[in-house]
Scaffold this motif. Structure first.
Motif, PDB file in Angstrom:
ATOM      1  N   ARG A 120       5.345  -3.284   8.617  1.00 23.81           N
ATOM      2  CA  ARG A 120       4.222  -3.016   7.721  1.00 23.81           C
ATOM      3  C   ARG A 120       3.035  -2.484   8.511  1.00 23.81           C
ATOM      4  NH1 ARG A 120       2.845  -3.856   2.602  1.00 23.81           N
ATOM      5  NH2 ARG A 120       4.759  -5.050   2.233  1.00 23.81           N
ATOM      6  N   THR A 138      -1.040  -0.376   8.021  1.00 25.25           N
ATOM      7  CA  THR A 138      -2.153  -0.087   7.114  1.00 25.25           C
ATOM      8  C   THR A 138      -2.809   1.235   7.497  1.00 25.25           C
ATOM      9  OG1 THR A 138      -3.686  -1.352   8.479  1.00 25.25           O
ATOM     10  CG2 THR A 138      -2.619  -2.518   6.655  1.00 25.25           C
ATOM     11  N   SER A 141      -1.376   0.295   2.470  1.00 28.52           N
ATOM     12  CA  SER A 141      -0.330  -0.157   3.389  1.00 28.52           C
ATOM     13  C   SER A 141       1.016   0.450   3.023  1.00 28.52           C
ATOM     14  CB  SER A 141      -0.233  -1.682   3.412  1.00 28.52           C
ATOM     15  OG  SER A 141       0.251  -2.185   2.185  1.00 28.52           O
ATOM     16  N   TYR A 142       1.949   0.369   3.961  1.00 24.40           N
ATOM     17  CA  TYR A 142       3.286   0.919   3.752  1.00 24.40           C
ATOM     18  C   TYR A 142       4.256   0.253   4.721  1.00 24.40           C
ATOM     19  CZ  TYR A 142       2.094   3.749   7.889  1.00 24.40           C
ATOM     20  OH  TYR A 142       1.725   4.169   9.149  1.00 24.40           O
ATOM     21  N   LEU A 143       5.537   0.332   4.397  1.00 25.53           N
ATOM     22  CA  LEU A 143       6.609  -0.123   5.274  1.00 25.53           C
ATOM     23  C   LEU A 143       7.299   1.102   5.853  1.00 25.53           C
ATOM     24  CD1 LEU A 143       8.217  -2.910   3.032  1.00 25.53           C
ATOM     25  CD2 LEU A 143       6.599  -3.221   4.912  1.00 25.53           C
ATOM     26  N   TRP A 169       8.230  -3.832  -0.476  1.00 25.41           N
ATOM     27  CA  TRP A 169       9.316  -4.662   0.076  1.00 25.41           C
ATOM     28  C   TRP A 169      10.482  -4.767  -0.893  1.00 25.41           C
ATOM     29  CZ3 TRP A 169      11.883  -9.035  -1.436  1.00 25.41           C
ATOM     30  CH2 TRP A 169      12.721  -9.604  -0.482  1.00 25.41           C
ATOM     31  N   GLU A 181       2.718   1.152  -0.604  1.00 24.76           N
ATOM     32  CA  GLU A 181       2.270   0.259  -1.669  1.00 24.76           C
ATOM     33  C   GLU A 181       1.329   1.024  -2.589  1.00 24.76           C
ATOM     34  OE1 GLU A 181       3.350  -2.693  -2.179  1.00 24.76           O
ATOM     35  OE2 GLU A 181       3.911  -3.604  -0.247  1.00 24.76           O
TER      36      GLU A 181
END
Length: 291
Positions: free
Chosen positions: A60, A62, A71-73, A99, A122
């Motif tokens: 994760r 930001t 934010s993102y994965l 997620w 996100e």
């Protein structure tokens, strides 16, 4: 309680097994399209350099955009620093999460196995949809908050890692599909192809910078997103991409004589990401680099 836990565990194991299998073998036409696409040379991003880039799994991060933290994965295989890799953006549904969407689709695992970078962003809070408010995405051309986020995200990733700028793609589920559909128009200069799953909207006066290939995946028993809405998106893209008549093949509607391919695949599922969609979407992306 125990029974519910057992059922969740069995579903998880089934999904892991499904996503762990190899991709199905392509047919003759698909093999020809993949071979032609492979001949298109990469366009290396600014992050390409001598050395090696480490494997990243479900990390994760930001990013500050427009005065807010997003934010993102990210999942990325270990790779030589001078080998450009494709990048797939995948957007969750309304009131969903990066997620959960990553887990359900298996795109993160597929990225590590197939050699591309998968990014699950996100959405932003306060999206009004379905007589409710929650985390989600913009869906109309006049809404720019999330498109600005995606552009900033791509700028950063292309500086950080060795990305093939001819092979940047977007997909999404439900509200995320509406956003992927929108990005196909407003970010046509950055994206090679898009694939909305269970969503899409007629974009009216939006004018993409170039013809963009698009794959729609939709379920005929969907009770959340009306068929006429997704059909409207399909028809809009067929007009914008200058398509001729449609033909039915392999369970999908494929338009002829398009400036960029338009494909609409309708299955028996309801409002969900079908197990077959992950492989179908990735094969479509592989076959459609940006010229």
């Amino acid at each position: 309680m125990r029974r519910a836990r057992r059922e969740r565990a069995l579903v998880a194991l089934a999904l892991l097994a499904a996503c762990g299998r190899s991709l199905p073998e392509p047919g003759p036409e698909e093999r020809a399209a993949l071979a032609a696409a492979a001949a298109v040379p990469p366009e290396p991003s600014a992050g390409c350099r001598v050395g090696g880039l480490p494997r990243v799994r479900d990390e994760r991060r930001t990013l500050g955009v427009g005065g807010e933290q997003r934010s993102y994965l990210i999942d990325a295989p270990a790779a030589p620093g001078d080998r450009p890799l494709p990048l797939v953006l995948s957007f969750h549904g309304f009131r969903g999460s990066a997620w959960r969407h990553r887990w359900w689709t298996g795109l993160g695992r597929l990225a590590l196995r197939e050699g591309f970078v998968a990014v699950h962003p996100e959405g932003h809070a306060g999206v009004p949809l379905l007589a409710a408010t929650g985390r989600g995405w913009d869906i109309r051309p006049e809404e720019t908050r999330d498109a600005d986020f995606v552009r900033a995200l791509l700028d950063g990733l292309e500086r950080e890692r060795c990305i093939d700028r001819r092979r940047v793609f977007a997909t999404g589920m439900s509200n995320g599909a509406f956003f992927a559909n929108l990005l196909g128009c407003v970010a046509a200069d950055r994206l090679a192809a898009v694939a909305p799953v269970a969503g899409g909207l007629d974009l009216r006066a939006c004018a993409p910078a170039r013809p963009v290939p698009i794959l729609f995946v939709y379920g005929r028993t969907d009770r959340i997103v009306p068929a006429e809405m997704v059909h409207g998106a399909r028809d809009w893209w067929a007009r914008v991409d200058g398509c001729g008549p449609a033909v039915e093949r392999d369970g999908c509607t494929r338009y002829t004589r398009c400036a960029a391919e338009v494909v609409f695949c309708e299955g028996p599922q309801g409002h969900r990401w079908p197990r077959s969609a992950t492989a179908r979407v990735w094969r479509f992306f592989q076959a459609h680099p940006r010229p």
